[in-house]
Design a protein around this motif. Structure first.
Motif, PDB file in Angstrom:
ATOM      1  N   LEU A 192      73.995 -50.447  -7.156  1.00  0.00           N
ATOM      2  CA  LEU A 192      72.998 -49.579  -7.774  1.00  0.00           C
ATOM      3  C   LEU A 192      73.157 -49.689  -9.295  1.00  0.00           C
ATOM      4  O   LEU A 192      74.273 -49.836  -9.790  1.00  0.00           O
ATOM      5  CB  LEU A 192      73.247 -48.134  -7.337  1.00  0.00           C
ATOM      6  N   ALA A 193      72.055 -49.613 -10.027  1.00  0.00           N
ATOM      7  CA  ALA A 193      72.094 -49.625 -11.491  1.00  0.00           C
ATOM      8  C   ALA A 193      71.370 -48.401 -12.011  1.00  0.00           C
ATOM      9  O   ALA A 193      70.213 -48.161 -11.654  1.00  0.00           O
ATOM     10  CB  ALA A 193      71.444 -50.894 -12.038  1.00  0.00           C
ATOM     11  N   GLY A 236      77.663 -47.158  -1.068  1.00  0.00           N
ATOM     12  CA  GLY A 236      77.521 -48.131  -2.139  1.00  0.00           C
ATOM     13  C   GLY A 236      78.195 -47.643  -3.400  1.00  0.00           C
ATOM     14  O   GLY A 236      78.894 -46.624  -3.418  1.00  0.00           O
ATOM     15  N   MET A 237      77.948 -48.380  -4.467  1.00  0.00           N
ATOM     16  CA  MET A 237      78.641 -48.141  -5.720  1.00  0.00           C
ATOM     17  C   MET A 237      77.681 -48.396  -6.871  1.00  0.00           C
ATOM     18  O   MET A 237      76.865 -49.328  -6.813  1.00  0.00           O
ATOM     19  CB  MET A 237      79.852 -49.071  -5.800  1.00  0.00           C
ATOM     20  N   GLU A 238      77.770 -47.570  -7.896  1.00  0.00           N
ATOM     21  CA  GLU A 238      76.997 -47.814  -9.117  1.00  0.00           C
ATOM     22  C   GLU A 238      77.691 -48.950  -9.868  1.00  0.00           C
ATOM     23  O   GLU A 238      78.681 -48.748 -10.544  1.00  0.00           O
ATOM     24  CB  GLU A 238      76.948 -46.545  -9.964  1.00  0.00           C
ATOM     25  N   THR A 239      77.154 -50.139  -9.739  1.00  0.00           N
ATOM     26  CA  THR A 239      77.790 -51.311 -10.351  1.00  0.00           C
ATOM     27  C   THR A 239      77.356 -51.522 -11.787  1.00  0.00           C
ATOM     28  O   THR A 239      77.911 -52.370 -12.485  1.00  0.00           O
ATOM     29  CB  THR A 239      77.493 -52.572  -9.533  1.00  0.00           C
ATOM     30  N   PHE A 240      76.336 -50.778 -12.223  1.00  0.00           N
ATOM     31  CA  PHE A 240      75.991 -50.754 -13.649  1.00  0.00           C
ATOM     32  C   PHE A 240      75.665 -49.322 -14.029  1.00  0.00           C
ATOM     33  O   PHE A 240      74.800 -48.686 -13.434  1.00  0.00           O
ATOM     34  CB  PHE A 240      74.798 -51.650 -13.976  1.00  0.00           C
ATOM     35  N   ASN A 241      76.384 -48.811 -15.025  1.00  0.00           N
ATOM     36  CA  ASN A 241      76.113 -47.494 -15.595  1.00  0.00           C
ATOM     37  C   ASN A 241      75.844 -47.702 -17.085  1.00  0.00           C
ATOM     38  O   ASN A 241      76.673 -48.262 -17.795  1.00  0.00           O
ATOM     39  CB  ASN A 241      77.297 -46.548 -15.387  1.00  0.00           C
ATOM     40  N   LEU A 294      84.105 -54.521 -13.352  1.00  0.00           N
ATOM     41  CA  LEU A 294      85.088 -54.201 -12.311  1.00  0.00           C
ATOM     42  C   LEU A 294      84.405 -53.551 -11.112  1.00  0.00           C
ATOM     43  O   LEU A 294      84.744 -53.843  -9.958  1.00  0.00           O
ATOM     44  CB  LEU A 294      86.155 -53.269 -12.874  1.00  0.00           C
ATOM     45  N   ALA A 295      83.431 -52.680 -11.385  1.00  0.00           N
ATOM     46  CA  ALA A 295      82.703 -52.040 -10.293  1.00  0.00           C
ATOM     47  C   ALA A 295      81.935 -53.069  -9.476  1.00  0.00           C
ATOM     48  O   ALA A 295      81.917 -53.023  -8.240  1.00  0.00           O
ATOM     49  CB  ALA A 295      81.755 -50.981 -10.842  1.00  0.00           C
ATOM     50  N   THR A 301      80.595 -52.766 -21.283  1.00  0.00           N
ATOM     51  CA  THR A 301      80.420 -51.438 -21.875  1.00  0.00           C
ATOM     52  C   THR A 301      81.278 -51.273 -23.128  1.00  0.00           C
ATOM     53  O   THR A 301      81.586 -50.152 -23.531  1.00  0.00           O
ATOM     54  CB  THR A 301      80.754 -50.344 -20.851  1.00  0.00           C
ATOM     55  N   ALA A 302      81.644 -52.389 -23.767  1.00  0.00           N
ATOM     56  CA  ALA A 302      82.381 -52.358 -25.031  1.00  0.00           C
ATOM     57  C   ALA A 302      81.410 -52.627 -26.175  1.00  0.00           C
ATOM     58  O   ALA A 302      80.677 -53.625 -26.161  1.00  0.00           O
ATOM     59  CB  ALA A 302      83.492 -53.409 -25.024  1.00  0.00           C
ATOM     60  N   LEU A 303      81.397 -51.743 -27.171  1.00  0.00           N
ATOM     61  CA  LEU A 303      80.544 -51.912 -28.344  1.00  0.00           C
ATOM     62  C   LEU A 303      81.108 -53.023 -29.217  1.00  0.00           C
ATOM     63  O   LEU A 303      82.247 -52.933 -29.679  1.00  0.00           O
ATOM     64  CB  LEU A 303      80.476 -50.602 -29.133  1.00  0.00           C
ATOM     65  N   VAL A 304      80.318 -54.078 -29.455  1.00  0.00           N
ATOM     66  CA  VAL A 304      80.806 -55.206 -30.256  1.00  0.00           C
ATOM     67  C   VAL A 304      79.977 -55.428 -31.517  1.00  0.00           C
ATOM     68  O   VAL A 304      80.345 -56.264 -32.351  1.00  0.00           O
ATOM     69  CB  VAL A 304      80.862 -56.502 -29.424  1.00  0.00           C
ATOM     70  N   GLY A 305      78.880 -54.712 -31.691  1.00  0.00           N
ATOM     71  CA  GLY A 305      78.082 -54.876 -32.902  1.00  0.00           C
ATOM     72  C   GLY A 305      77.037 -53.791 -33.017  1.00  0.00           C
ATOM     73  O   GLY A 305      76.645 -53.164 -32.028  1.00  0.00           O
TER      74      GLY A 305
END
Length: 360
Positions: free
Chosen positions: A177-178, A148-153, A164-165, A276-280
């Protein structure tokens, strides 16, 4: 039906992971305060660091200290690891290991590469997930070699590109996995899995993950219109500087170490994220009882006029309903006057008061 508990599946201790700032006891206390009932300690298992049984005994120090701290708080703490292979930057989370499994790992486990470790994991019944596969400088693994893949980190200092994950995992029918990826104070509590308590043994967790391709995730706060709001997270240097420069706050942008010290010393910090981009970000200082000063509130230019500023302000002040004085200083423009009035603020002049400040 078994009781469900909140499970953290990606966390590090300073005893065994050089990049972690929290001791095992501090980590477990932070997770417990955030509502977790269980955690897997996934300290970094790196090439050259665990190539002997004594070295693997030392590697387990973080897990063992966390387990003792967990017992005192009624938390279940399981062993795991985050392995990296020689010559590669990608990392993989491993679940289902007992202590003796870790101690008995081949001395050259990190040297032989993903395929050999995948074969070993299959033989032993462990579960192997690629961690944060789309961070800059990393590539997704051959889907045939992972479970599997960590789709949320949730690490706030890395652009893990979780969307993308998630898309890659869906396209290749991989388990998801998160994990929060806890390293520092303020990290804990972003996301966790709701897992049955009776599955929380090393072998039981592996079996549950195998049978549950998409475990239910519990968020610190569910995203609103695609924006996640976090409480307490301290962003990374590059993303923080980009936000300050976008706002034209060059005094902060030119001294990011000082700005970070200020954030860590704040009464409360709330951040807004698009993936995962800081916008505020908004932060407050004060005693939390008689006065709260709103020191910073800013939103990336491309995200303004979407209600993010007001959402940040509301979340920033929610814990202080009984505080009488909420104070801020800002530029006197039509936009700022309109925004702060919409948030319930009045100018000092309208209240028959004067304000004084000394800039140095």
């Amino acid at each position: 039906m078994s009781e469900r508990v909140l499970l953290e599946v990606h966390a590090h201790t300073s005893e065994s992971s050089p990049c972690a700032e929290l001791t095992a006891a501090e980590l477990v206390a932070a997770l417990h305060a955030a509502g977790y009932g269980a955690a897997v300690i996934t300290d970094h298992y790196l090439p050259g660091c665990c190539a002997s049984r004594p070295a693997r005994e030392a590697f387990l120090a973080g897990y063992r200290a966390a387990r003792r701290a967990g017992e005192a708080l009624g938390m279940i703490i399981l062993p795991g690891l985050e392995i990296r292979f020689k010559g590669h930057s990608e990392e993989y989370l491993v679940y289902g290991l007992e202590e003796e499994d870790i101690l008995s790992l081949p001395d050259d486990a990190c040297e032989n590469g993903l395929y050999d470790f995948h074969c070993l994991a299959r033989e032993k019944g462990w579960m192997l997930y690629q961690a944060h596969p789309f961070r800059p400088g990393q590539l997704p693994a051959n889907p045939a070699f992972i479970d599997g893949m960590e789709t949320f980190n949730g690490n706030p200092r890395h652009n893990s590109q979780n969307r993308l994950a998630a898309a890659f995992a869906t396209r290749h029918n991989l388990r998801a996995l998160a994990g929060t990826d806890v390293h520092r104070r303020g990290d804990a509590g972003v996301a966790g899995l709701l897992a049955p308590r009776d599955a929380l043994t090393p072998r039981g967790l592996a079996q549950w993950l195998r049978a549950t391709p998409h475990p239910r995730v519990q968020w610190q706060e569910a995203p609103v219109d695609g924006i996640r709001y976090l409480h307490g997270a301290i962003p990374g240097k590059a993303m923080l500087e980009a936000l300050y420069r976008d706002a034209g706050w060059m005094a902060y942008a030119s001294d990011i170490p000082g700005a970070l010290r200020g954030l860590r010393g704040s009464l409360r910090v709330v951040t807004a994220w698009d993936d995962t981009a800081l916008v505020g970000m908004a932060r407050a200082i004060g005693d939390g009882e008689t006065i709260v000063f709103v020191q910073d509130i800013l939103v990336l230019g491309a995200y303004r006029r979407r209600g993010i500023g007001r959402a940040l302000m509301r979340r920033l002040l929610d814990p202080f309903p009984a505080v009488r004085q909420i104070v801020l200083i800002c530029e006197d423009t039509a936009d700022t006057r309109g925004f702060y009035r919409a948030c319930g603020f009045e100018s000092l002049a309208s209240l028959g008061c004067a304000g004084y400040v000394q800039f140095r």
